[in-house]
Design a protein around this motif. Structure first.
Motif, mmCIF file in Angstrom:
data_model
loop_
_atom_site.group_PDB
_atom_site.id
_atom_site.type_symbol
_atom_site.label_atom_id
_atom_site.label_comp_id
_atom_site.label_asym_id
_atom_site.label_seq_id
_atom_site.Cartn_x
_atom_site.Cartn_y
_atom_site.Cartn_z
ATOM 1 N N TRP A 122 75.666 17.829 -22.815
ATOM 2 C CA TRP A 122 76.715 18.732 -22.359
ATOM 3 C C TRP A 122 76.237 20.168 -22.137
ATOM 4 C CZ3 TRP A 122 78.965 15.177 -26.174
ATOM 5 C CH2 TRP A 122 79.881 14.298 -25.598
ATOM 6 N N LEU A 123 75.183 20.592 -22.800
ATOM 7 C CA LEU A 123 74.688 21.959 -22.637
ATOM 8 C C LEU A 123 73.218 22.000 -23.006
ATOM 9 C CD1 LEU A 123 75.914 24.128 -25.636
ATOM 10 C CD2 LEU A 123 76.270 21.695 -25.525
ATOM 11 N N ASN A 124 72.542 23.105 -22.623
ATOM 12 C CA ASN A 124 71.109 23.197 -22.888
ATOM 13 C C ASN A 124 70.840 23.833 -24.250
ATOM 14 O OD1 ASN A 124 71.158 26.106 -22.575
ATOM 15 N ND2 ASN A 124 71.228 25.778 -20.360
ATOM 16 N N SER A 125 69.584 23.780 -24.671
ATOM 17 C CA SER A 125 69.197 24.239 -26.005
ATOM 18 C C SER A 125 69.402 25.738 -26.177
ATOM 19 C CB SER A 125 67.731 23.880 -26.273
ATOM 20 O OG SER A 125 67.326 24.286 -27.555
ATOM 21 N N ASP A 126 69.142 26.521 -25.129
ATOM 22 C CA ASP A 126 69.311 27.974 -25.229
ATOM 23 C C ASP A 126 70.763 28.351 -25.496
ATOM 24 O OD1 ASP A 126 66.636 28.409 -24.848
ATOM 25 O OD2 ASP A 126 66.811 28.772 -22.681
ATOM 26 N N GLY A 150 82.214 22.948 -27.695
ATOM 27 C CA GLY A 150 83.149 22.209 -26.854
ATOM 28 C C GLY A 150 83.557 22.985 -25.621
ATOM 29 N N THR A 151 83.801 24.292 -25.793
ATOM 30 C CA THR A 151 84.179 25.126 -24.654
ATOM 31 C C THR A 151 83.042 25.255 -23.654
ATOM 32 O OG1 THR A 151 85.674 26.385 -26.086
ATOM 33 C CG2 THR A 151 85.072 27.383 -23.983
ATOM 34 N N GLY A 155 85.112 23.492 -21.176
ATOM 35 C CA GLY A 155 86.246 24.374 -21.013
ATOM 36 C C GLY A 155 87.133 24.450 -22.243
ATOM 37 N N PHE A 156 88.279 25.102 -22.086
ATOM 38 C CA PHE A 156 89.149 25.436 -23.208
ATOM 39 C C PHE A 156 89.601 24.203 -23.985
ATOM 40 C CE2 PHE A 156 93.477 25.952 -24.865
ATOM 41 C CZ PHE A 156 93.288 26.997 -25.753
ATOM 42 N N VAL A 160 89.083 22.966 -27.960
ATOM 43 C CA VAL A 160 90.145 22.624 -28.915
ATOM 44 C C VAL A 160 89.906 21.231 -29.496
ATOM 45 C CG1 VAL A 160 92.610 22.150 -29.161
ATOM 46 C CG2 VAL A 160 91.838 24.123 -27.829
ATOM 47 N N ALA A 161 89.579 20.274 -28.626
ATOM 48 C CA ALA A 161 89.340 18.904 -29.086
ATOM 49 C C ALA A 161 88.153 18.834 -30.038
ATOM 50 C CB ALA A 161 89.110 17.990 -27.877
ATOM 51 N N ALA A 162 87.081 19.546 -29.716
ATOM 52 C CA ALA A 162 85.891 19.530 -30.575
ATOM 53 C C ALA A 162 86.199 20.134 -31.933
ATOM 54 C CB ALA A 162 84.755 20.289 -29.894
ATOM 55 N N LEU A 163 86.943 21.230 -31.959
ATOM 56 C CA LEU A 163 87.265 21.897 -33.219
ATOM 57 C C LEU A 163 88.135 21.013 -34.112
ATOM 58 C CD1 LEU A 163 87.047 24.522 -34.868
ATOM 59 C CD2 LEU A 163 89.134 25.306 -33.731
ATOM 60 N N ILE A 164 89.151 20.397 -33.524
ATOM 61 C CA ILE A 164 90.031 19.524 -34.306
ATOM 62 C C ILE A 164 89.267 18.297 -34.794
ATOM 63 C CG2 ILE A 164 92.056 18.022 -34.176
ATOM 64 C CD1 ILE A 164 93.285 20.048 -32.247
#
Length: 256
Positions: A122-126, A150-151, A155-156, A160-164
């Motif tokens: 989903w995202l890079n190491s940096d 998650g954001t 996105g937003f 929220v889903a990742a935090l919960i």
């Protein structure tokens, strides 16, 4: 934590073995297995752990409710492995639920698991390390780092889903284990097993310091000098964490 939990040859050996194991086998299953094995070793070998005074909690002993919460946790954890779609909101939430389910003893244990779940899917190491650095500058649990990841990934609402999702396992396990805590904490063998798990957690934290933090951030003498400066500022000069992070950001911009 090392001073508190690693006081004899067995606990030091458990710490070192746990660190080596999770570095060689960087997978969520390996981390869970290491803690379970450390608990078994503590159960067998750490008889001196039977002496500490018992801590009694004033909680209702509703064992049936406790079992229901634990069963719900087991069902959700099993289901999370079936949701492997790396491009959906449910797949992202399942990944963070699995990560939150395997954390014991310290928030930083979650770092290598979060990296494995999010980088490079989903995202890079940096971006991952930048978010981790920013999380250190604000108060609160390291689990809130999941909101950033998650954001950054989707996105937003993904944030929220990742935090919960990463917090849910903690609540389920607390509700499930509290009714049994007073009886378990009175058993010397249970405390011995917990002492073994705590020693393993120190090893997991040491592994997290190396991977992903050290290998991803310290590449040359200038990086090492900056890390040493930040360490001295925190440990000996008692500079606030947020200020150390801000100074490190400025130094990083200047070095680049």
């Amino acid at each position: 934590m090392g001073k508190t939990f690693c006081k004899n040859a067995v606990t030091v050996a458990l710490m070192a073995a746990s660190c080596i194991a999770v570095l060689l086998l960087p997978h969520i299953i390996a981390q869970i297995g290491v803690m379970m094995l450390a608990g078994l070793v503590g159960w067998v070998l750490l008889r001196e752990a039977s002496e500490p005074e018992q801590q009694t909690l004033c909680v209702a002993s509703n064992h049936r409710a406790g079992w229901l919460w634990l069963v719900l946790f087991a069902v959700l954890l099993s289901s999370s492995f079936l949701l492997s779609d790396k491009h959906s909101l449910w797949g992202l939430a399942a990944a963070f639920f699995r990560t939150g389910s395997s954390v014991f003893g310290g928030g930083h244990v979650v770092l290598p698991l979060l990296q494995a779940q999010t980088v490079p899917v989903w995202l890079n190491s940096d971006t991952f390390l930048a978010g981790y650095g920013a999380a250190q500058a604000v108060p609160g649990s390291l689990f809130t780092f999941a909101a950033f990841l998650g954001t950054a990934a989707g996105g937003f609402w993904s944030g929220v889903a990742a935090l919960i999702a990463i917090f849910i396992p903690s609540f389920l396990l607390v509700f499930g284990l509290l009714p049994f805590w007073n009886s378990l904490s009175g058993k010397p063998k249970a405390r011995a097993a917990l002492a073994g798990i705590n020693a393993a957690v120190v090893g997991l934290l040491l592994a997290a310091l190396y991977q992903p933090v050290w290998v991803s951030a310290v590449h040359n003498p200038a990086d090492f000098a900056l890390a040493l400066f930040a360490f001295c500022a925190l440990m000996f000069w008692k500079v606030p964490v947020w200020l150390v992070v801000l100074l490190a950001v400025c130094a990083g911009v200047w070095l680049v």
